[in-house]
Scaffold this motif. Structure first.
Motif, PDB file in Angstrom:
ATOM      1  N   VAL A  99      -2.972  -1.145  -6.734  1.00 11.98           N
ATOM      2  CA  VAL A  99      -2.216  -1.864  -5.887  1.00 11.98           C
ATOM      3  C   VAL A  99      -3.003  -2.212  -4.752  1.00 11.98           C
ATOM      4  O   VAL A  99      -3.334  -3.431  -4.374  1.00 11.98           O
ATOM      5  CB  VAL A  99      -0.977  -1.391  -5.618  1.00 11.98           C
ATOM      6  CG1 VAL A  99      -0.066  -2.214  -4.766  1.00 11.98           C
ATOM      7  CG2 VAL A  99       0.003  -1.211  -6.875  1.00 11.98           C
ATOM      8  N   ARG A 100      -3.499  -1.272  -3.964  1.00 10.29           N
ATOM      9  CA  ARG A 100      -4.299  -1.560  -2.702  1.00 10.29           C
ATOM     10  C   ARG A 100      -5.501  -2.318  -2.970  1.00 10.29           C
ATOM     11  O   ARG A 100      -6.002  -3.271  -2.137  1.00 10.29           O
ATOM     12  CB  ARG A 100      -4.639  -0.318  -2.249  1.00 10.29           C
ATOM     13  CG  ARG A 100      -3.206   0.400  -1.528  1.00 10.29           C
ATOM     14  CD  ARG A 100      -3.531   1.756  -1.052  1.00 10.29           C
ATOM     15  NE  ARG A 100      -2.422   2.110  -0.268  1.00 10.29           N
ATOM     16  CZ  ARG A 100      -1.505   3.240  -0.390  1.00 10.29           C
ATOM     17  NH1 ARG A 100      -2.042   4.080  -1.458  1.00 10.29           N
ATOM     18  NH2 ARG A 100      -0.420   3.481  -0.161  1.00 10.29           N
ATOM     19  N   ALA A 101      -6.252  -2.022  -4.131  1.00 14.85           N
ATOM     20  CA  ALA A 101      -7.565  -2.862  -4.236  1.00 14.85           C
ATOM     21  C   ALA A 101      -7.157  -4.287  -4.687  1.00 14.85           C
ATOM     22  O   ALA A 101      -7.807  -5.099  -4.341  1.00 14.85           O
ATOM     23  CB  ALA A 101      -8.357  -1.980  -5.687  1.00 14.85           C
ATOM     24  N   ALA A 102      -6.207  -4.502  -5.469  1.00 16.63           N
ATOM     25  CA  ALA A 102      -5.849  -5.771  -5.865  1.00 16.63           C
ATOM     26  C   ALA A 102      -5.382  -6.778  -4.730  1.00 16.63           C
ATOM     27  O   ALA A 102      -5.687  -7.899  -4.644  1.00 16.63           O
ATOM     28  CB  ALA A 102      -4.801  -5.965  -7.096  1.00 16.63           C
ATOM     29  N   GLU A 144       4.707   3.942  -1.729  1.00 16.79           N
ATOM     30  CA  GLU A 144       4.250   3.779  -0.271  1.00 16.79           C
ATOM     31  C   GLU A 144       3.350   2.403  -0.530  1.00 16.79           C
ATOM     32  O   GLU A 144       3.201   1.504   0.261  1.00 16.79           O
ATOM     33  CB  GLU A 144       3.198   4.629   0.225  1.00 16.79           C
ATOM     34  CG  GLU A 144       4.144   6.078   0.988  1.00 16.79           C
ATOM     35  CD  GLU A 144       3.424   6.890   1.605  1.00 16.79           C
ATOM     36  OE1 GLU A 144       2.038   6.541   1.942  1.00 16.79           O
ATOM     37  OE2 GLU A 144       4.049   7.926   1.953  1.00 16.79           O
ATOM     38  N   ALA A 145       2.542   2.224  -1.655  1.00 11.04           N
ATOM     39  CA  ALA A 145       1.623   0.957  -1.877  1.00 11.04           C
ATOM     40  C   ALA A 145       2.323  -0.115  -2.054  1.00 11.04           C
ATOM     41  O   ALA A 145       1.965  -1.263  -1.739  1.00 11.04           O
ATOM     42  CB  ALA A 145       0.796   1.437  -2.962  1.00 11.04           C
ATOM     43  N   ALA A 170       5.478  -0.610  -0.815  1.00 12.19           N
ATOM     44  CA  ALA A 170       6.148  -1.111   0.317  1.00 12.19           C
ATOM     45  C   ALA A 170       4.968  -1.799   1.175  1.00 12.19           C
ATOM     46  O   ALA A 170       5.379  -2.802   1.883  1.00 12.19           O
ATOM     47  CB  ALA A 170       6.341   0.103   1.292  1.00 12.19           C
ATOM     48  N   GLU A 171       3.611  -1.345   1.192  1.00  9.86           N
ATOM     49  CA  GLU A 171       2.539  -2.256   1.809  1.00  9.86           C
ATOM     50  C   GLU A 171       2.473  -3.384   1.165  1.00  9.86           C
ATOM     51  O   GLU A 171       2.350  -4.575   2.146  1.00  9.86           O
ATOM     52  CB  GLU A 171       1.306  -1.635   1.629  1.00  9.86           C
ATOM     53  CG  GLU A 171       1.224  -0.077   2.329  1.00  9.86           C
ATOM     54  CD  GLU A 171       0.176   0.904   2.100  1.00  9.86           C
ATOM     55  OE1 GLU A 171      -0.852   0.371   1.177  1.00  9.86           O
ATOM     56  OE2 GLU A 171       0.055   1.941   2.307  1.00  9.86           O
ATOM     57  N   ALA A 172       2.469  -3.692  -0.013  1.00 12.21           N
ATOM     58  CA  ALA A 172       2.373  -5.057  -0.951  1.00 12.21           C
ATOM     59  C   ALA A 172       3.496  -5.874  -0.434  1.00 12.21           C
ATOM     60  O   ALA A 172       3.331  -7.111   0.000  1.00 12.21           O
ATOM     61  CB  ALA A 172       2.523  -4.913  -2.211  1.00 12.21           C
ATOM     62  N   HIS A 173       4.822  -5.401  -0.413  1.00 15.23           N
ATOM     63  CA  HIS A 173       6.063  -6.231   0.265  1.00 15.23           C
ATOM     64  C   HIS A 173       5.646  -6.758   1.501  1.00 15.23           C
ATOM     65  O   HIS A 173       5.859  -7.793   2.010  1.00 15.23           O
ATOM     66  CB  HIS A 173       7.276  -5.330   0.146  1.00 15.23           C
ATOM     67  CG  HIS A 173       8.453  -5.933   0.738  1.00 15.23           C
ATOM     68  ND1 HIS A 173       8.835  -5.705   2.080  1.00 15.23           N
ATOM     69  CD2 HIS A 173       9.296  -6.642   0.182  1.00 15.23           C
ATOM     70  CE1 HIS A 173       9.746  -6.333   2.273  1.00 15.23           C
ATOM     71  NE2 HIS A 173      10.195  -7.082   1.217  1.00 15.23           N
ATOM     72  N   ASP A 174       5.283  -5.687   2.378  1.00 19.51           N
ATOM     73  CA  ASP A 174       4.920  -6.160   3.820  1.00 19.51           C
ATOM     74  C   ASP A 174       3.842  -7.252   4.072  1.00 19.51           C
ATOM     75  O   ASP A 174       3.906  -7.952   4.896  1.00 19.51           O
ATOM     76  CB  ASP A 174       4.651  -4.846   4.664  1.00 19.51           C
ATOM     77  CG  ASP A 174       5.790  -3.817   4.697  1.00 19.51           C
ATOM     78  OD1 ASP A 174       7.000  -4.397   4.754  1.00 19.51           O
ATOM     79  OD2 ASP A 174       5.481  -2.821   5.131  1.00 19.51           O
ATOM     80  N   ALA A 175       3.071  -7.098   3.132  1.00 22.31           N
ATOM     81  CA  ALA A 175       1.937  -8.397   2.901  1.00 22.31           C
ATOM     82  C   ALA A 175       2.359  -9.620   2.322  1.00 22.31           C
ATOM     83  O   ALA A 175       1.642 -10.408   2.173  1.00 22.31           O
ATOM     84  CB  ALA A 175       0.755  -7.837   2.330  1.00 22.31           C
TER      85      ALA A 175
END
Length: 323
Positions: A184-187, A214-215, A217-222
């Motif tokens: 998720v973080r890489a994409a 957690e990842a 949640a980060e994607a949602h926030d982005a």
């Protein structure tokens, strides 16, 4: 048309989508299929079953429908239904490329699907999806990205995906495996001409496997829309064989265990759409009841304690026979 228009068709069940993985092909990695599909699994049997489920889901307010090239004839069944339901113009359609179905409509096939994240596979499968779904395709996702996927580093593929987005189709990706968070973080870091490439992410998340939370949640926030798949863990969180603590919470709420399991996912503030993978209308009705299940913080804590190490969860999933 784009996936973003789902926000304009909000219904009481809009946060629950319907995924066709279990009904677009005769075999799938889930429990209880002998009981779920007792009357045969020929192409026309499964087409009728899919249409019955699509009708029921739409009637109850579901507006997102999720298919894939590797789900047997799922795109074909969905396309047929859309043609027969001209009133369903507010249905939002997603599909995926990156796996090819090779099971030859057999439950005992040695191999059911083959992964290929290369640009040639994208070109081929994009054309196949377009032939079936045409302008009804709102979202096209890379299927099951892992940290070692060439789709994360192939700039030529990124350009193809950006061109698809420029044509009005939202571009996203799904993840699988014990390293979902890393994928998720890489994409999320991929850009084309300074613009973020992906606008949705679909990941496995449930009370047994919450590691990617957690990842997500980060994607949602982005700004990405998060779609959750396998919320009932391929059947492990449904029925009388569900974990004892889940059964206890279900008894307290008066809901079925699958509805409680999905309610725990819906409670996450980053969860945009949570997929039902029902194979029967009874399962679908039970899944949709999740929207009305009210879990308190103590019950959520008890469910959270069911989490397994990610490696163990995915090892068990990989050992599940196709049936």
């Amino acid at each position: 048309m784009a996936f973003d228009r789902l926000a304009a068709v909000t219904t009481p069940a809009a946060h629950i989508g319907f995924g066709l993985a279990a009904v677009g092909r005769p075999a799938y990695l889930t429990t209880g299929r002998a009981g779920d599909l007792p009357e045969g699994r020929g192409v026309e049997d499964m087409r009728a079953r899919t249409h019955e489920l699509l009708d029921a889901a739409y009637a109850q307010g579901v507006r997102y429908f999720d298919a894939a090239r590797s789900y047997g004839r799922a795109e074909e069944f969905l396309a047929d239904w859309l043609r027969q339901r001209p009133d369903a113009r507010d249905a939002v359609v997603g599909s995926k490329w990156g796996y090819a179905y090779v099971g030859d409509w057999r439950t005992d096939a040695e191999v059911h699907e083959v992964k290929d994240h290369g640009p040639d596979a994208f070109d081929r499968q994009r054309e196949e999806s377009a032939q079936l779904l045409g302008d009804r395709l709102d979202l096209y996702q890379i299927h099951s990205v892992t940290p070692d996927s060439p789709a994360l580093t192939d700039t030529g593929l990124h350009a193809r995906l950006a061109a698809l987005a420029a044509d009005g189709v939202t571009v996203g990706f799904s993840t699988s495996g014990p390293e979902q968070a890393a994928a998720v973080r890489a994409a999320m870091e991929i850009t084309v001409d300074g613009e973020r490439l992906f606008h949705t992410v679909q990941s496995t998340y449930n009370v047994l496997e919450p590691a990617v939370g957690e990842a997500l949640a980060e994607a949602h926030d982005a700004g990405l829309t998060v779609i959750v798949k396998e919320g009932v863990a391929n059947g492990r969180l449904a029925g009388a064989d569900a974990p004892a603590e889940l059964l206890a919470v279900a008894a307290e709420t008066g809901a079925e265990p699958d509805a409680v399991a999905l309610a725990a996912v819906l409670r996450q503030p980053w969860a945009g759409v949570v997929l039902s993978g029902a194979a029967t209308t009874a399962q679908l009705h039970s899944n949709l009841a999740a929207a009305a299940v009210d879990l308190d913080s103590a019950q959520c804590d008890r469910l959270a304690a069911l989490a397994e190490p990610a490696a163990d969860y995915w090892q068990r999933r990989a050992a599940t026979p196709w049936s």
